[in-house]
Design an enzyme around this catalytic site. Structure first.
Site, short mmCIF file in Angstrom:
data_model
loop_
_atom_site.label_atom_id
_atom_site.label_comp_id
_atom_site.label_asym_id
_atom_site.label_seq_id
_atom_site.Cartn_x
_atom_site.Cartn_y
_atom_site.Cartn_z
N LYS A 33 0.84 -1.21 0.00
CA LYS A 33 0.00 0.00 0.00
C LYS A 33 0.88 1.26 0.00
O LYS A 33 2.05 1.21 0.37
CB LYS A 33 -0.94 -0.01 1.20
CG LYS A 33 -0.24 0.07 2.54
CD LYS A 33 -1.20 -0.23 3.70
CE LYS A 33 -0.47 -0.14 5.02
NZ LYS A 33 -1.21 -0.72 6.14
N TYR A 248 15.32 30.60 4.42
CA TYR A 248 14.16 31.41 4.83
C TYR A 248 14.25 31.77 6.31
O TYR A 248 14.53 30.92 7.15
CB TYR A 248 12.86 30.62 4.62
CG TYR A 248 12.38 30.60 3.18
CD1 TYR A 248 11.98 31.77 2.54
CD2 TYR A 248 12.29 29.40 2.49
CE1 TYR A 248 11.52 31.75 1.23
CE2 TYR A 248 11.83 29.36 1.19
CZ TYR A 248 11.45 30.55 0.56
OH TYR A 248 11.00 30.51 -0.72
N MET A 293 10.84 24.09 -0.29
CA MET A 293 10.03 23.14 -1.07
C MET A 293 10.89 22.16 -1.87
O MET A 293 10.64 20.97 -1.87
CB MET A 293 9.06 23.89 -1.99
CG MET A 293 7.95 23.00 -2.50
SD MET A 293 6.81 23.87 -3.58
CE MET A 293 6.08 25.08 -2.51
#
Ligand SMILES: *Cc1c(COP(=O)(O)O)cnc(C)c1O
Length: 338
Positions: A33, A248, A293
């Site tokens: 799965k 950041y 990201m």
């Protein structure tokens, strides 16, 4: 985007350990799965086939159809059939959904023996059998799932005892309703290795096959090796002076002059952002600043950086389990079998 490396020898090593315990390859139902726990559904299915695994467990019919050609038996944990297949078996998780399965569907009945997540209650067994008969479904097996197999408590024992009674009851019900003899299974990885004399028809094995089973010391099993490691490539590099800040929010301040490189693995690829400023690779290379990201920065000049070789190692930094580290890895990541 970083790449995933899958180690076939390690996978086969883990399957050897599991097969020794189940006493037959044929009793292993490999749990595939969630994109094979992030490893890659097709990659793991093809290696499993090469090893001689004939059974697998998936969550949805869509997953089952993608790997149908690799296996003789596929168990879908939670879905309603939209196609007819001789190999695919569907789980009944609730008395009230039995009418959704078309006549002739191969089904397995999940019984709730204490986890209270999925499955019919033990008091509902007779009704479940009656409805399965009325709906003309083909019942092949009765199974359950442990809620605490990986914890050092007595809970595993009482659930096992409860399932023993379910076996007796359902064997009788199968005779009353004229069903063929039933198969039984209850063990995930942790439960399988608590059994000193495993004697069920199959075991649904996930995390042990992937080599990332984290158990309390008293329950630990030796010899498993992680199948998946993750390597990122350098996008760019820079020399920074002591006091300069990275990423950041400038949350990391250079303690010394040094080279910081930026690598192509970020939270968009599945690197958990919560380990920002709190991670070192297994080779002791520190992550600095916030994970973004598609990028993460390390005090390193290497072209290729091994971000981790063992999901359990990352899980410890993130305060989570290896399962979450692995299933966070996006299917778009390149996968290479070595
Ligand atoms: C995911 C799952 C398994 C596999 O569990 P592991 O701990 O990875 O071995 C087995 N059975 C069911 C019902 C599951 O949902």
């Amino acid at each position: 985007m970083a790449s995933i490396i899958l180690n076939k020898n390690n996978f086969f090593n883990n399957l050897d350990i599991i097969a020794k315990h189940t006493k037959a390859k044929d009793k292993i139902a490999l749990v595939l799965k969630d994109n094979a726990y992030g490893h890659g559904l097709l990659e793991m299915a093809s290696m499993a086939q090469e090893y001689g695994i004939k059974k697998c467990v998936v969550q949805t019919e869509k997953e089952a159809l993608l790997v149908e050609s690799f296996f003789e038996y596929l168990l879908v944990l939670a879905d309603i059939p939209s196609v007819m297949s001789d190999k695919i078996h569907y789980t009944i998780n609730d008395l009230h959904t039995i009418h959704n399965f078309p006549a002739g569907t191969k089904v397995e009945l999940k019984v709730d023996t204490g986890m209270h997540r999925n499955g019919v209650k033990t008091e509902e067994l007779y009704t479940a059998f009656a409805r399965i008969k009325e709906q003309e479904l083909i019942l092949g097996a009765v199974f359950t799932h442990h809620r605490s197999a990986d914890e050092l408590t007595s809970e595993w024992f009482w659930q096992k005892e409860k399932f023993k009674n379910v076996k007796t009851q359902t064997r009788e019900l199968a005779e009353i309703f004229g069903f063929a003899p039933l198969r039984f299974h209850s063990c995930n990885s942790a439960a399988l290795f608590r059994e000193s004399a495993f004697d069920e028809d199959m075991s649904r094995v996930g995390i042990a096959a992937y080599g990332c089973m984290d158990l309390p010391e008293a329950l630990a099993v030796e010899g498993f090796k992680p199948v998946l490691s993750l390597q990122a490539s350098k996008i760019s590099s820079r020399f920074l002076k002591k006091g300069e800040r990275v990423g950041y929010g400038g949350t990391y301040e250079m303690a010394h002059d040094g080279i910081v490189s930026n690598y192509n693995f970020g939270y968009g690829d599945g690197f958990l952002r919560r380990v920002s400023n709190n991670y070192k690779t297994q080779q002791n290379v520190p992550l600095v600043g916030r994970i973004s990201m598609d990028n993460s920065s390390f005090i390193s000049d290497e072209e290729e950086l091994l971000i981790f070789e063992n999901a359990s190692y990352v899980a410890a930094f993130a305060g989570t389990i290896s399962y979450e580290i692995l299933t966070s890895l996006k299917s778009e990541l390149k996968r290479e079998i070595v």
